[in-house]
Design an enzyme around this catalytic site. Structure first.
Site, PDB file in Angstrom:
ATOM      1  N   SER A 239      -4.750 -10.318  -1.909  1.00  0.00           N
ATOM      2  CA  SER A 239      -4.877  -9.452  -1.004  1.00  0.00           C
ATOM      3  C   SER A 239      -6.225  -9.069  -0.837  1.00  0.00           C
ATOM      4  CB  SER A 239      -4.074  -8.177  -1.424  1.00  0.00           C
ATOM      5  OG  SER A 239      -4.005  -7.234  -0.466  1.00  0.00           O
TER       6      SER A 239
ATOM      7  N   ASP B 112     -12.089   8.873  -2.126  1.00  0.00           N
ATOM      8  CA  ASP B 112     -12.799   9.307  -0.915  1.00  0.00           C
ATOM      9  C   ASP B 112     -13.481   7.989  -0.616  1.00  0.00           C
ATOM     10  OD1 ASP B 112     -12.196  11.626  -1.297  1.00  0.00           O
ATOM     11  OD2 ASP B 112     -14.027  12.592  -2.181  1.00  0.00           O
TER      12      ASP B 112
ATOM     13  N   HIS C 116       4.447  -9.661  -0.781  1.00  0.00           N
ATOM     14  CA  HIS C 116       3.157  -9.653  -0.906  1.00  0.00           C
ATOM     15  C   HIS C 116       2.419  -9.646  -2.218  1.00  0.00           C
ATOM     16  CE1 HIS C 116      -0.954  -8.926   0.387  1.00  0.00           C
ATOM     17  NE2 HIS C 116      -1.216  -7.565  -0.236  1.00  0.00           N
TER      18      HIS C 116
END
Length: 273
Positions: A100, A194, A253
């Site tokens: 991925s 973040d 996936h």
């Protein structure tokens, strides 16, 4: 290669193995790079198999696992982190496997520093830009941040407010660790959420590099996944002209988790060749 400063990545290293009469190419290490919100820990069962035949180095990318949190999630930056680690370990050349997001890091590394890559294994990702698709996941992780759960059942209840799929919640829960908080010792995120969210446009974007990687490559895709669709194959072959594409049946996936034996067999056959 990248304007951002490299960070010192956390990694798992099985160390050298006695290869006996194996040829020099087989002696090269295998570097394993996880996907978004994953870590090297997710690959321990595979590492145990591969380490019987070669040295395996599984990394935690920046803002993931036990690696430092830092701004910048571009593929040039993340591949530079991995190259810096290989320099630190004295690894001049290796087989690179990425799943991925980690697959895009692997492609970037191969395009930017092909002399360091013996071969490339890309698991269920194409070298294309994708649409935003993790809003619910990020909302669920923020809910855990606010809720400061005391145990994994409470954490799962918080995640379930945004993510219905239990296997996905179990995967996300691998990012929790116990820390001191205003509620005592609570479960908290160990990822740099973040920085990941700030760099998400880079994460879903194309890998770094302007030239094809001309070396040997294997692209594994899940038959039940849409991440490497047939209409993406022409672009994939422009970037990886030597790539062999193999589709694993009954796999989505997370094909390495859905079909671990078939995944390992495909990787082993490719590396042996």
């Amino acid at each position: 290669m990248s304007n951002a400063s490299s960070v010192e990545l956390h990694y798992l290293d099985t160390g050298p193995v006695d290869i006996g009469s194996a040829d020099a190419s087989d002696a090269l290490p295998l570097v394993v790079i996880h996907g978004l919100l994953g870590s090297a820990d997710n690959w321990r069962s595979h590492v145990k198999v591969w380490q019987k035949h070669r040295r395996v180095i599984a990394v935690d990318l920046r803002n993931h696992g036990r690696s430092p949190h830092a701004e910048g999630m571009s593929y040039a930056t993340m591949s530079a982190d991995v190259l810096s680690l290989l320099d630190q370990l004295g690894v001049e050349k290796a087989h690179i496997l990425g799943h991925s997001m980690g697959g895009k890091v692997a492609i970037s590394l191969a395009r930017l520093a092909p002399e360091r890559v013996a071969s490339l294994v890309v698991a269920d990702i194409a070298p294309v830009a994708y649409q935003h698709g993790h809003d619910d996941v990020f909302a669920a992780l923020r809910e855990v941040e606010r809720g400061q759960p005391q145990n994994r059942r409470e954490a799962d209840d918080l995640l379930a407010k945004y993510v219905d799929h239990r296997p996905t919640r179990l995967f996300l829960a691998t990012n929790l660790e116990r820390r001191e908080s205003e509620k005592g010792r609570a479960l908290a995120l160990r990822i740099g959420l973040d920085a990941i969210m700030a760099g998400y446009d880079d994460v879903i974007g194309e890998p770094a590099g302007d030239t094809p990687y001309e070396g040997p490559a294997l692209v594994l895709r899940g038959a039940d996944s849409a991440y490497v669709s047939d209409d993406m194959l022409p672009i994939l072959r422009q970037v990886l002209p030597q790539a062999r594409v193999v589709t694993l049946k009954n796999a989505g996936h997370w094909l390495h988790a859905d079909q671990p034996e078939a995944f390992q067999k495909a990787v082993d056959a490719f590396l042996a060749s």
